[in-house]
Design a protein around this motif. Sequence first.
Motif, mmCIF file in Angstrom:
data_model
loop_
_atom_site.group_PDB
_atom_site.id
_atom_site.type_symbol
_atom_site.label_atom_id
_atom_site.label_comp_id
_atom_site.label_asym_id
_atom_site.label_seq_id
_atom_site.Cartn_x
_atom_site.Cartn_y
_atom_site.Cartn_z
ATOM 1 N N PHE A 247 0.837 -1.199 0.000
ATOM 2 C CA PHE A 247 0.000 0.000 0.000
ATOM 3 C C PHE A 247 0.876 1.255 0.000
ATOM 4 C CE2 PHE A 247 -1.564 3.368 2.808
ATOM 5 C CZ PHE A 247 -2.727 3.765 2.156
ATOM 6 N N VAL A 248 1.940 1.241 0.798
ATOM 7 C CA VAL A 248 2.860 2.383 0.840
ATOM 8 C C VAL A 248 3.446 2.635 -0.544
ATOM 9 C CG1 VAL A 248 5.073 3.196 1.755
ATOM 10 C CG2 VAL A 248 3.402 2.133 3.280
ATOM 11 N N GLY A 249 3.841 1.570 -1.241
ATOM 12 C CA GLY A 249 4.408 1.725 -2.572
ATOM 13 C C GLY A 249 3.398 2.182 -3.600
ATOM 14 N N THR A 250 2.235 1.555 -3.613
ATOM 15 C CA THR A 250 1.204 1.898 -4.598
ATOM 16 C C THR A 250 0.782 3.354 -4.465
ATOM 17 O OG1 THR A 250 0.379 -0.379 -4.539
ATOM 18 C CG2 THR A 250 -1.089 1.296 -5.455
ATOM 19 N N THR A 251 0.409 3.754 -3.255
ATOM 20 C CA THR A 251 -0.068 5.117 -3.061
ATOM 21 C C THR A 251 1.069 6.122 -3.115
ATOM 22 O OG1 THR A 251 0.074 4.869 -0.643
ATOM 23 C CG2 THR A 251 -2.035 4.345 -1.699
ATOM 24 N N GLY A 252 2.296 5.678 -2.771
ATOM 25 C CA GLY A 252 3.435 6.576 -2.871
ATOM 26 C C GLY A 252 3.692 6.996 -4.309
ATOM 27 N N VAL A 253 3.724 6.018 -5.215
ATOM 28 C CA VAL A 253 3.906 6.358 -6.629
ATOM 29 C C VAL A 253 2.706 7.145 -7.143
ATOM 30 C CG1 VAL A 253 4.350 5.460 -8.945
ATOM 31 C CG2 VAL A 253 5.385 4.334 -6.974
ATOM 32 N N ASP A 254 1.496 6.758 -6.704
ATOM 33 C CA ASP A 254 0.295 7.553 -7.039
ATOM 34 C C ASP A 254 0.538 9.034 -6.767
ATOM 35 O OD1 ASP A 254 -1.198 5.307 -7.644
ATOM 36 O OD2 ASP A 254 -2.545 5.468 -5.936
ATOM 37 N N ARG A 255 1.048 9.325 -5.596
ATOM 38 C CA ARG A 255 1.190 10.705 -5.139
ATOM 39 C C ARG A 255 2.291 11.450 -5.883
ATOM 40 N NH1 ARG A 255 2.647 9.282 0.384
ATOM 41 N NH2 ARG A 255 2.985 11.535 0.664
ATOM 42 N N VAL A 256 3.359 10.727 -6.253
ATOM 43 C CA VAL A 256 4.409 11.365 -7.055
ATOM 44 C C VAL A 256 3.860 11.710 -8.442
ATOM 45 C CG1 VAL A 256 6.692 11.083 -8.088
ATOM 46 C CG2 VAL A 256 6.251 10.174 -5.799
#
Length: 473
Positions: A247-256
């Motif tokens: 989840f941290v990775g998925t939403t992290g890239v989402d936000r970038v």
Amino acid sequence: MPETIDYDARIPNNVDLSANRRLQRALEGWQPKFMNWWGEMGPTLETQGVYLRTAVSVGREGWAHFDHVVPEEYRWGIFLAEREPDRRIAFGEHRGEPVWQQVPGEYRAELQRLIVIQGDTEPASVEQQRLLGLTAPSLYDLRNLFQVNVEEGRHLWAMVYLLHAYFGREGREEAEALLYRNSGSPDTPRILGAFNEETADWLAFYMFTYFTDRDGKYQLGTLKESAFDPLSRTCEFMLKEEAHHMFVGTTGVDRVVTRSAELIREHDTDDIASHGGIPLGIIQKYINFHYSVSLDLFGSETSTNAANYYTAGLKGRWLETRRKDDHKLTDDSGFLDRPGDDGTWVQEEVQKILLLNLDLRTEYIADCQSGVKRWNRILENNGIDFRFRLPHPGFNRDVGINAGHHVTPDGTIVDEPTWQRGRKHWLPTDEDLTFVRSLMIPVHERGKIAGWVAPPAGGINGKPFDYEYVYLT
């Protein structure tokens, strides 16, 4: 096997550790060595408390408690999912027999090796990420980093318990070695190559938790099918914790991607580097690198070791019990695309039991593609024509049939000079890495966030984004 966890014990557990005093003493002897490792190789940034979840039960509902905890005082422990009554082996030559509660002598070395390799990945990622707290883009992100790190530490405990409990003196020696090896060490590196790569910036962290932790999901999923029931139950609970890491990775890239899209629209240009954003082309290069390195973790496309593990019942396929075949695979075949010497792709028919690594990798690739669709939807919704994509599975590979070949992201087999000319367009250059790292200015104020990444859509456990997730010194 109780659902609830005994936190009164020196080592929290739900395996009735106190009933085995010899094992308890051995693990209590390993515990200070783990704490020394955490102090030396764990997160560099000191805090007075991080809003962390702690497992209080292994049941399906309500298994975690949230509160501020000083990371050094986090109660790492040993948690196995509940035993399934009358569970049977689902695949291989022992299919239909009761699962094993002890290690069969004939499979002792193979099982120990599987546990050691899995165990070695857990502390490695903590070591790779130990400096990231110094450049966290927000307290929310800093909290997530610590959550990932303490749970990777607990996953190490999970494997160490199995080594101590079921593999005698050799298991205890392997548990010691898990703390002796270090990520990137020239003399004692971690076993798998991806876990010796540097994670020097937060875009790399998001990519790691998206791609490499997703590999971990699939590896744990195959071990969850194991006929060795304690390993299966250990991995089943680890998968609950692993979901947050992805989840941290998925939403992290989402936000970038979201922030880059905002800057493109705001300034009407793709060249957003001068405006403090990460260009989409650099994000694509990061995808190419982290995806290809993570593919290497699946091993060679054809593998007699994987076939032997499967036949013996040690390691199954992803969602084994949902497969509609004989679960033995001795009479089935599949197809493999192999790079030919003439620069073309050749399709080869191979016995399916030899293609188990490829089977797992195929499931992983389909899962990774879902993230790419998410990120492209963000671009589409912002009216931006650029589209991300996963490179060809043969691109930038050091393991398997594509190692030694030069394959472009679109799957073209090229010679060495062509590869070297194109490399700067496909993989992060030193200039790209230096630029991204130049953006890594820490933002440790409540409700504030760095300019290269968008805030999350929501907070943790119902808390708002501007909650004080971390108490800093």
